[in-house]
Design a protein around this motif. Structure first.
Motif, PDB file in Angstrom:
ATOM      1  N   GLY A  24       9.583   2.528   5.839  1.00 14.60           N
ATOM      2  CA  GLY A  24       8.427   2.855   6.658  1.00 14.60           C
ATOM      3  C   GLY A  24       7.758   1.647   7.280  1.00 14.60           C
ATOM      4  O   GLY A  24       6.951   1.798   8.187  1.00 14.60           O
ATOM      5  N   THR A  25       8.039   0.441   6.773  1.00 12.44           N
ATOM      6  CA  THR A  25       7.318  -0.723   7.281  1.00 12.44           C
ATOM      7  C   THR A  25       8.044  -1.353   8.466  1.00 12.44           C
ATOM      8  O   THR A  25       9.079  -0.873   8.910  1.00 12.44           O
ATOM      9  N   ALA A  26       7.485  -2.471   8.933  1.00 13.19           N
ATOM     10  CA  ALA A  26       7.799  -2.966  10.263  1.00 13.19           C
ATOM     11  C   ALA A  26       9.277  -3.223  10.505  1.00 13.19           C
ATOM     12  O   ALA A  26       9.807  -2.891  11.550  1.00 13.19           O
ATOM     13  N   ARG A  27       9.980  -3.799   9.534  1.00  9.54           N
ATOM     14  CA  ARG A  27      11.344  -4.219   9.855  1.00  9.54           C
ATOM     15  C   ARG A  27      12.263  -3.031  10.119  1.00  9.54           C
ATOM     16  O   ARG A  27      13.060  -3.042  11.052  1.00  9.54           O
ATOM     17  N   HIS A  28      12.154  -2.019   9.284  1.00 10.10           N
ATOM     18  CA  HIS A  28      13.096  -0.898   9.432  1.00 10.10           C
ATOM     19  C   HIS A  28      12.521   0.224  10.286  1.00 10.10           C
ATOM     20  O   HIS A  28      13.257   0.915  10.972  1.00 10.10           O
ATOM     21  N   MET A  48      -3.407  -0.080   7.007  1.00 11.77           N
ATOM     22  CA  MET A  48      -1.966  -0.218   7.157  1.00 11.77           C
ATOM     23  C   MET A  48      -1.552  -1.629   7.542  1.00 11.77           C
ATOM     24  O   MET A  48      -0.424  -2.042   7.303  1.00 11.77           O
ATOM     25  N   LEU A  78      -0.468  -3.837   4.745  1.00 14.58           N
ATOM     26  CA  LEU A  78       0.820  -3.360   4.232  1.00 14.58           C
ATOM     27  C   LEU A  78       1.956  -3.937   5.064  1.00 14.58           C
ATOM     28  O   LEU A  78       2.960  -4.417   4.544  1.00 14.58           O
ATOM     29  N   MET A  79       1.768  -3.930   6.373  1.00 12.32           N
ATOM     30  CA  MET A  79       2.822  -4.448   7.246  1.00 12.32           C
ATOM     31  C   MET A  79       2.985  -5.950   7.074  1.00 12.32           C
ATOM     32  O   MET A  79       4.099  -6.462   7.016  1.00 12.32           O
ATOM     33  N   THR A 101       4.454  -6.777   3.421  1.00 10.98           N
ATOM     34  CA  THR A 101       5.859  -6.435   3.255  1.00 10.98           C
ATOM     35  C   THR A 101       6.750  -7.295   4.140  1.00 10.98           C
ATOM     36  O   THR A 101       7.919  -7.478   3.838  1.00 10.98           O
ATOM     37  N   GLU A 158       9.896  -8.917   2.446  1.00 13.50           N
ATOM     38  CA  GLU A 158      11.266  -8.755   2.935  1.00 13.50           C
ATOM     39  C   GLU A 158      12.012 -10.084   2.936  1.00 13.50           C
ATOM     40  O   GLU A 158      13.216 -10.132   2.670  1.00 13.50           O
TER      41      GLU A 158
END
Lengths: 175, 616
Positions: A46-50, B350, B353-354, B357, B361
């Motif tokens: 759900g997050t930015a990369r995917h 949100m 969160l972005m 993450t 990543e």
């Protein structure tokens, strides 16, 4: 030739099935609901990369009444199974299920007293995703497969399977 | 038809293992003495069955009658001053040569923070006739250490030992109508036979993929102590802010919380029972899936326990690689905590969160470079690590370390001073130092109440003594204090990583002991010896000499401990995991009383639970 020639410009004709399936396949809202390790990868999806928003599925709904898709993201314990069944029953048709990861698909490494060996023992599953946990790309591929399935469906099919729900006896707490 | 969940006995479970003679064997008695054990013997004399050192830990064996007196003495004696009961577990010795000894023993881990001492107490359980056979029972320690409440309920639930004087002895993990106590040795592992068949006409495939079980739930009870005069509301297990499948029964008087009864076990996966049916090396893969946000730390905690029991030396390079991985995992776990905490408290946050993450990543990419997996890594193995770091790893890590401090400052600038954030966190979820000690809290929950304790610094492992870092504490005891601690811990982890990267020695990445660690793949082509070792390890595994050991490490949530009881065979006889989230979550009732329902969400985020570890 055909009907299009007779109607004014800007009007397209298509079958009801394809236009409804087009809408369903492009706005499948998942249930905001995580179980175990796979839920972390579901959040990563759900997050930015995917960015699951590319599929129109970024709107994770906390209420089962508003959700179309249940992603069973993790192992299902014997204590959790009735809860999952109830949440599934609360979702309105049309509804789909992705069993994410080997635990939800078949129990995975947890072949023991505590874990249900596959969520398909309690609810019907549309797409199984292998992996422990599956990568976000795998979940996106599962969404692709689900969209292909949604496009093949007919409107009438969901009406046939939908039986009237039995009125559940609501047991008040502590009585 | 209700859900048929009765465990089945699988045919291969009844086969005996080919153990050498003399195995299974009882753990030997402790030897030698320390100041603490001498003081205990002076006070209790003959009531102490044995006391001394075992595997480097102080151990005291005590009879059931004197257990409570011993615990009170440990807590109140000025010389001993064991402030905290870290863990309670139990051993069912029915498959060991008992020679008239009792079947059930309970195992307690006491910790003195002020004196930096650890003490294991093992008590025989008494029996009383009842049911089918004899029921084990022992005095409850809840009157001495409040934090014993949940661990004792867990022991009752999984092992069937009754605790006399326990205020609320109910099942905690299993459903209330569960037929047995699964960790007792005669209880089968359960599960299903794997169908080794390819014929689609088999009846077992008939219902494949369709709904076959109705899954009826048992009606919930009103938890004891709650009154129907107040409003009782249900939160979870399907709730977006409970960080997984946690169910809270909240009793409210108007807007204020009167009490909370957490209902656990919705993710109970039988890790301990599974571990007792796997060889030592095979349980590493399961540890990933307990606290799935800090898989590396779980690997490390388990491997250190087994390596200590084996007396295995770990090469210098492997130690540093382990520290690198554990600290990266700490940052990743804290980033995820930050993301979800902000999301829960603000409801719409949100953006963080972005951002968080995004950095997480990058850490997962580094894990992937090292071992090919993002979450369930299994990179740290018994004897070292799985394989050496790839060449590009260090350059990539250095690049990450260059940007990470800026990013932490960025998060800081976003929320730390924000008035709304402070409003929601300051003064919420307060716990005093005395309560935190009595409840056995660990990690940031303990440091947030002003106890300056970090296992990495105070009981170092994996060479942590050679790194310079600070242990942030806060005296405020509230959610804001714990928030600041975790933010600072990320900066300190970056500091440790910089030192580790700068001093990464060359050499072996896993132990050269071929009896425990697999030989490198290239050696199998040229050496018959290596092939034999590989075959023996893969088919039989290694044996651990009889004994028991508890070892705790500091993971991102608190003290992650493993208690292993070996009977000399290739599988652990008893394997218990002390999850920090489990003990920390116990505080939710205490810290939320008198606050609003929305503060419960703040408190859950501030405790930083992972349900995989709470329920195990």
């Amino acid at each position: 030739m055909g009907l299009e020639e007779k109607v004014p410009e800007g009007i397209l004709t298509t079958s009801l099935d394809s236009v409804i399936n087009w809408g369903r396949a492009n706005s499948t809202w998942p249930l905001l609901f995580g179980l175990a390790c796979c839920a972390m990868e579901m959040i990563a999806t759900g997050t930015a990369r995917h960015d699951i928003a590319r599929y129109g599925s970024e709107l994770f709904r906390a209420s089962p009444r508003q959700a179309d898709l249940m992603i069973v993201s993790g192992r299902v314990s014997n204590k959790m199974a009735p809860v999952i069944k109830r949440i599934y029953d609360q979702m309105l048709a049309p509804k789909w299920v992705i069993a994410m990861g080997i635990c939800a698909s078949a129990g995975g490494p947890f072949n023991n007293y505590a874990i249900i060996q596959g969520v398909d023992k309690i609810i019907p599953v549309d797409v199984y995703v292998p992996g422990c946990p599956p990568r976000p790309e795998s979940l996106l591929y599962a969404m692709d497969l689900l969209r292909a399935k949604q496009r093949r469906e007919t409107v009438g099919a969901w009406r046939k399977v939908e039986e009237p729900l039995a009125v559940e006896e609501i047991v008040p707490l502590g009585v | 038809m209700p859900l048929d969940v009765a465990p089945v006995i699988r045919s291969y479970e009844t086969q005996r293992t080919l153990n050498p003679p003399g195995i299974p064997a009882l753990a030997p008695m402790p030897t030698g003495e320390t100041d603490d054990t001498r003081r205990i013997i002076e006070r209790f004399g003959k009531d102490i069955v044995a006391a001394g050192l075992h595997n480097g830990n102080q151990v005291v064996f005590v009879g059931p009658a004197q257990l409570k007196a011993l615990a009170t003495f440990l807590r109140d004696s000025a010389e001993l001053n064991y402030e905290t009961l870290i863990d309670v577990t139990s051993v069912d010795r029915s498959q060991l040569p008992l020679d008239g000894g009792v079947r059930f023993q309970t195992v307690y881990q006491f910790r003195s923070y002020s004196r930096n001492q650890h003490l294991t107490v093992i008590a025989d359980c008494g029996t009383e006739p009842g049911g089918n056979g004899e029921l084990p029972h022992i005095d409850s320690l809840t009157g001495v250490y409040r934090g014993a409440e949940w661990p004792e309920r867990e022991v009752y639930d999984l092992m069937g030992i009754r605790f006399d004087g326990h205020p609320d002895l109910r099942r905690i993990l299993m459903p209330k109508n569960w037929p047995n106590h699964p960790l007792q040795k005669q209880a089968p592992l359960g599960g299903e036979e794997v169908p080794f068949t390819f014929t689609w006409d088999d009846p077992e495939f008939e219902t494949l993929g369709s709904q076959i079980l109705p899954a009826e739930s048992a009606a919930p009870d009103l938890p004891p102590g709650m009154s129907r005069q107040n409003m009782v509301i249900n939160m979870g297990p399907h709730h977006p802010s409970t960080h997984g499948v946690l169910r809270l029964v909240v009793e409210m008087d108007g807007e204020r919380i009167v009490s909370i009864d957490p209902d656990l076990g919705f993710l109970h996966s039988g890790f301990e029972k599974t571990g007792e049916n796997k060889r030592y090396k095979d349980f590493v893969y399961y540890t990933d899936r307990m606290d799935y946000l800090s898989a590396m730390s779980n690997n490390l905690g388990y491997c250190l326990t087994i390596e200590h029991m084996l007396g295995l030396e770990i090469p210098e390079r492997a130690q540093v690689i382990r520290v690198i991985m554990a600290e990266m995992q700490r940052i990743a776990s804290h980033l995820f905590w930050l993301a979800t905490h902000v999301l829960d408290v603000s409801g719409t946050g949100m953006s963080l969160l972005m951002y968080a993450t995004r950095e997480r990543e990058r850490i997962l990419d580094l894990f992937e470079m090292a071992c090919g997996a993002r979450l369930t890594v299994s990179y740290i193995r018994i004897g070292g690590v799985w394989q050496d770091l790839p060449d590009a790893f260090i350059a990539e890590l250095k690049d990450f370390l260059r940007v990470m401090p800026e990013k932490i400052n960025e998060y800081d600038a976003l929320i730390t001073e924000a008035p709304l954030w402070q409003e929601r966190l300051t003064g919420i979820g307060f716990i005093s130092a005395e309560d935190a000690l009595a409840m056995g809290l660990t990690g940031p929950m303990l440091r947030g109440s002003g106890i300056d304790w970090d296992l990495r610094r105070d009981r170092p492992y994996s060479g942590y003594e050679s790194y310079e870092f600070e242990v942030p504490t806060s005296d405020s005891g509230d959610c804001y204090g714990r928030f600041n601690i975790r933010m600072e811990e990320m900066r300190q982890s970056v500091r440790i990583l910089e030192q580790a990267v700068g001093n990464l020695p060359s050499g072996l990445y896993k132990s050269n002991n071929r009896k425990v660690a697999l030989p490198p793949r290239a050696e199998l082509d040229v050496s018959m010896e290596a092939l034999i070792h590989h075959f023996k390890l893969m088919t039989e595994g290694f044996h651990v000499s009889p004994g028991f050991f508890y070892h705790g490490i500091e993971n991102s949530k608190g003290e992650l401990g493993f208690f292993v009881y070996s009977d000399g065979s290739a599988k652990p006889y008893r394997l218990h995991v002390h999850g920090p989230s489990f003990n920390n979550l116990y505080a939710i009732d205490h810290i939320s009383r008198g606050e609003m329902l929305s503060d419960v969400v703040t408190n859950i985020g501030s405790i930083d639970i992972v349900l995989g570890e709470v329920d195990r």
